[in-house]
Design a protein around this motif. Structure first.
Motif, PDB file in Angstrom:
ATOM      1  N   TYR A   1      43.425  73.664  20.981  1.00 49.51           N
ATOM      2  CA  TYR A   1      42.525  72.600  20.558  1.00 49.51           C
ATOM      3  C   TYR A   1      43.235  71.243  20.488  1.00 49.51           C
ATOM      4  O   TYR A   1      42.608  70.233  20.165  1.00 49.51           O
ATOM      5  CB  TYR A   1      41.931  72.907  19.180  1.00 49.51           C
TER       6      TYR A   1
ATOM      7  N   LYS B   1      40.057  63.010  16.373  1.00 46.85           N
ATOM      8  CA  LYS B   1      39.578  62.715  17.729  1.00 46.85           C
ATOM      9  C   LYS B   1      38.110  63.120  17.894  1.00 46.85           C
ATOM     10  O   LYS B   1      37.345  62.439  18.581  1.00 46.85           O
ATOM     11  CB  LYS B   1      40.429  63.452  18.762  1.00 46.85           C
ATOM     12  N   SER B   2      37.734  64.211  17.235  1.00 51.77           N
ATOM     13  CA  SER B   2      36.352  64.719  17.338  1.00 51.77           C
ATOM     14  C   SER B   2      35.434  64.103  16.287  1.00 51.77           C
ATOM     15  O   SER B   2      34.289  64.544  16.134  1.00 51.77           O
ATOM     16  CB  SER B   2      36.352  66.247  17.193  1.00 51.77           C
ATOM     17  N   HIS B   3      35.965  63.129  15.536  1.00 53.95           N
ATOM     18  CA  HIS B   3      35.191  62.442  14.492  1.00 53.95           C
ATOM     19  C   HIS B   3      34.694  63.415  13.429  1.00 53.95           C
ATOM     20  O   HIS B   3      33.564  63.314  12.942  1.00 53.95           O
ATOM     21  CB  HIS B   3      34.010  61.680  15.112  1.00 53.95           C
ATOM     22  N   ARG B   4      35.557  64.377  13.102  1.00 55.77           N
ATOM     23  CA  ARG B   4      35.246  65.333  12.039  1.00 55.77           C
ATOM     24  C   ARG B   4      36.197  65.099  10.871  1.00 55.77           C
ATOM     25  O   ARG B   4      37.364  64.751  11.058  1.00 55.77           O
ATOM     26  CB  ARG B   4      35.409  66.773  12.530  1.00 55.77           C
TER      27      ARG B   4
ATOM     28  N   SER C   1      43.402  66.412  15.856  1.00 54.91           N
ATOM     29  CA  SER C   1      42.291  66.941  16.645  1.00 54.91           C
ATOM     30  C   SER C   1      40.954  66.652  15.964  1.00 54.91           C
ATOM     31  O   SER C   1      39.977  66.271  16.617  1.00 54.91           O
ATOM     32  CB  SER C   1      42.467  68.447  16.843  1.00 54.91           C
TER      33      SER C   1
END
Length: 210
Positions: A107, A90-93, A87
């Motif tokens: 999430y 995917k959120s570039h975190r 996850s």
């Protein structure tokens, strides 16, 4: 895992045939409800299978030929941690050491979404990476299932428009509801769409676990 999914597909196929047999003895609303509920159950079963096979591949397992798939070297291969890392990617975190402790399955990525799943496979890179990429990248028909299911869950002009791109693959003249797509026939196979979708889900699962 595959045998469990295979049994689910068999039950879904039986339900589809039963709905079709009873079509003229039930009211239209009931036929639509049963059809869309069937589609929803297929999508949920597919998403769960996709999540399970990737997580188990990372944790270490055996394929159906009894060949060992070694676990990854990460110190934490729990479902919660792996889901969190996917996850976050995917959120570039950047995932943090304890980020998974407050993570909730709500999430999660949409595991059944082929593009998101392939991104997750590439990110986690289990030892059966090539097998999974080949299996899940073998057909675009999963996208048809996902878009029809989205149209069913959120009936509006936008979700119907999203389906327009693949409708030429089916014998359809006018689409008013998801049921029209579910019981259309696929131009290549001549099968009802729902039966075609169940077949391809099972085929991909077969290839991914072999």
């Amino acid at each position: 895992m595959y045998l469990d999914f295979e049994k689910k597909c068999e039950k879904l196929t039986n339900r589809a045939n039963k709905i079709l047999v009873n079509k003229h003895s039930i009211q239209e609303w009931e036929f639509n409800y049963l059809s869309e509920n069937l589609l929803s159950d297929l999508w949920q079963a597919w998403c769960l299978f996709c999540k399970k096979i990737l997580i188990l591949s990372c944790q270490g397992t055996k394929d159906r030929n009894n060949l060992q798939i070694p676990k990854l070297s990460s110190p934490d291969l729990s479902t919660l941690r792996l889901s969190y890392e996917v996850s976050a990617n995917k959120s570039h975190r950047n995932p943090t050491a304890n980020g998974h402790l407050s993570y909730k399955s709500a999430y999660d990525i949409t595991w059944g979404d082929t593009s998101k799943l392939i991104d997750a496979i590439n990110f986690l890179s289990p030892h059966n990476h090539n097998t999974l990429i080949t299996a899940f990248g073998s057909t675009a028909i999963i996208n048809d299932i996902q878009l029809t299911r989205n149209f069913s869950a959120h009936k509006n002009k936008d979700t119907l428009t999203n389906c327009r791109g693949f409708l030429l693959s089916y014998n359809l003249t006018n689409v008013k509801s998801p049921t029209d797509i579910i019981w259309s026939t696929h131009n290549d196979t001549g099968e009802f769409a729902i039966l075609c979708w169940i077949f391809y889900c099972q085929l991909i699962a077969d290839n991914a676990t072999s």
